[in-house]
Design a protein around this motif. Structure first.
Motif, PDB file in Angstrom:
ATOM      1  N   PHE A  20       0.823  -1.212   0.000  1.00 57.27           N
ATOM      2  CA  PHE A  20       0.000   0.000   0.000  1.00 57.27           C
ATOM      3  C   PHE A  20       0.860   1.267   0.000  1.00 57.27           C
ATOM      4  CE2 PHE A  20      -3.207  -2.765   2.502  1.00 57.27           C
ATOM      5  CZ  PHE A  20      -3.660  -3.350   1.324  1.00 57.27           C
ATOM      6  N   SER A  21       1.965   1.235   0.723  1.00 61.83           N
ATOM      7  CA  SER A  21       2.864   2.397   0.751  1.00 61.83           C
ATOM      8  C   SER A  21       3.495   2.637  -0.622  1.00 61.83           C
ATOM      9  CB  SER A  21       3.966   2.195   1.794  1.00 61.83           C
ATOM     10  OG  SER A  21       3.402   2.176   3.079  1.00 61.83           O
ATOM     11  N   GLN A  34      -7.149   1.967   0.024  1.00 68.59           N
ATOM     12  CA  GLN A  34      -6.481   0.854  -0.649  1.00 68.59           C
ATOM     13  C   GLN A  34      -6.824  -0.479   0.014  1.00 68.59           C
ATOM     14  OE1 GLN A  34      -2.375   1.113  -1.919  1.00 68.59           O
ATOM     15  NE2 GLN A  34      -2.391   3.302  -1.472  1.00 68.59           N
ATOM     16  N   LYS A  35      -6.853  -0.497   1.357  1.00 71.92           N
ATOM     17  CA  LYS A  35      -7.204  -1.722   2.094  1.00 71.92           C
ATOM     18  C   LYS A  35      -8.608  -2.187   1.715  1.00 71.92           C
ATOM     19  CE  LYS A  35      -4.425  -1.118   6.254  1.00 71.92           C
ATOM     20  NZ  LYS A  35      -4.456  -0.849   7.698  1.00 71.92           N
ATOM     21  N   LYS A  36      -9.558  -1.256   1.680  1.00 70.11           N
ATOM     22  CA  LYS A  36     -10.941  -1.603   1.318  1.00 70.11           C
ATOM     23  C   LYS A  36     -11.003  -2.179  -0.083  1.00 70.11           C
ATOM     24  CE  LYS A  36     -13.069   1.942   4.189  1.00 70.11           C
ATOM     25  NZ  LYS A  36     -13.721   3.255   4.202  1.00 70.11           N
ATOM     26  N   TRP A  37     -10.312  -1.523  -1.028  1.00 70.15           N
ATOM     27  CA  TRP A  37     -10.297  -1.996  -2.410  1.00 70.15           C
ATOM     28  C   TRP A  37      -9.677  -3.394  -2.483  1.00 70.15           C
ATOM     29  CZ3 TRP A  37      -6.894  -3.900  -5.856  1.00 70.15           C
ATOM     30  CH2 TRP A  37      -7.331  -3.998  -7.167  1.00 70.15           C
ATOM     31  N   LYS A  40     -12.014  -6.103  -1.211  1.00 74.25           N
ATOM     32  CA  LYS A  40     -13.151  -6.291  -2.119  1.00 74.25           C
ATOM     33  C   LYS A  40     -12.754  -6.985  -3.427  1.00 74.25           C
ATOM     34  CE  LYS A  40     -16.624  -3.721  -4.692  1.00 74.25           C
ATOM     35  NZ  LYS A  40     -17.064  -2.425  -5.163  1.00 74.25           N
ATOM     36  N   ASN A  41     -11.571  -6.702  -3.948  1.00 73.95           N
ATOM     37  CA  ASN A  41     -11.235  -7.114  -5.307  1.00 73.95           C
ATOM     38  C   ASN A  41     -10.195  -8.212  -5.455  1.00 73.95           C
ATOM     39  OD1 ASN A  41     -12.788  -5.133  -7.043  1.00 73.95           O
ATOM     40  ND2 ASN A  41     -11.769  -3.781  -5.604  1.00 73.95           N
ATOM     41  N   ILE A  42      -9.393  -8.458  -4.461  1.00 73.14           N
ATOM     42  CA  ILE A  42      -8.300  -9.417  -4.590  1.00 73.14           C
ATOM     43  C   ILE A  42      -8.692 -10.753  -3.956  1.00 73.14           C
ATOM     44  CG2 ILE A  42      -5.866  -9.881  -4.061  1.00 73.14           C
ATOM     45  CD1 ILE A  42      -6.295  -7.543  -6.021  1.00 73.14           C
ATOM     46  N   GLY A  43      -8.585 -11.814  -4.763  1.00 74.03           N
ATOM     47  CA  GLY A  43      -8.936 -13.155  -4.296  1.00 74.03           C
ATOM     48  C   GLY A  43      -7.815 -13.792  -3.489  1.00 74.03           C
TER      49      GLY A  43
END
Length: 162
Positions: A20-21, A34-37, A40-43
């Motif tokens: 994330f950094s 970024q954490k929320k995304w 939600k999106n990464i398996g």
């Protein structure tokens, strides 16, 4: 330089923080967004390629697993190189490992990008399969044909445009 390829389920909080950094150098989203995304999106089985120098993450990319019938492909979701290491072929090194995974799993690699990255992906043997406005759609893999292209494009426009 240390290279790691990890599935999402094997990423600890320290590694995620580094990711994330690094992404914050180029993306306008804060760490919380970024954490929320990411959640939600990464398996859990998506692949993450990490390049580190002296414990500092200098290059990262994510390949997301996708399947349409018998056609399997990775969505090349994120590729980023630390600002201090740009123009040193780090991006091409990440792509090299993407290609190894593509051949190992027998998956295509699909991505959509802007026109500014066109030369980079062409240099790394990706084929432009479609264009619209300022977006280019690229594909890498063996035995690329019109049926495969159309199915991936149709799937990608529905699944990954959200």
């Amino acid at each position: 330089m240390q290279i790691s390829i990890l599935k999402t389920k094997n990423l600890n909080s320290k590694i995620k923080k580094k990711i994330f950094s690094l992404k914050k150098q180029s993306w306008k989203f804060n760490i919380s967004e970024q954490k929320k995304w990411f959640i939600k999106n990464i398996g859990q089985n998506d692949q993450h390629i990490l390049l580190e120098v002296k414990n500092k993450l200098i290059g990262y990319n994510c390949l997301r697993f996708n399947k349409i019938g018998l056609i399997k492909y990775f969505l090349l979701d994120t590729i980023i190189v630390d600002n201090n290491y740009r123009y040193k072929e780090i991006g091409s090194l990440l792509i090299f490992y993407n290609k190894i995974l593509s051949e190992l799993y027998n998956y295509y690699i699909f991505l959509k990008s802007n026109t500014q990255t066109k030369k980079f992906y062409i240099k790394n043997n990706f084929k432009i399969i479609s264009k619209n406005n300022k977006k280019l759609f690229f594909l890498y893999g063996k035995k690329i044909n019109k049926i495969t292209i159309n199915r991936i494009l149709k799937h990608a426009k529905v699944e990954h445009s959200k």
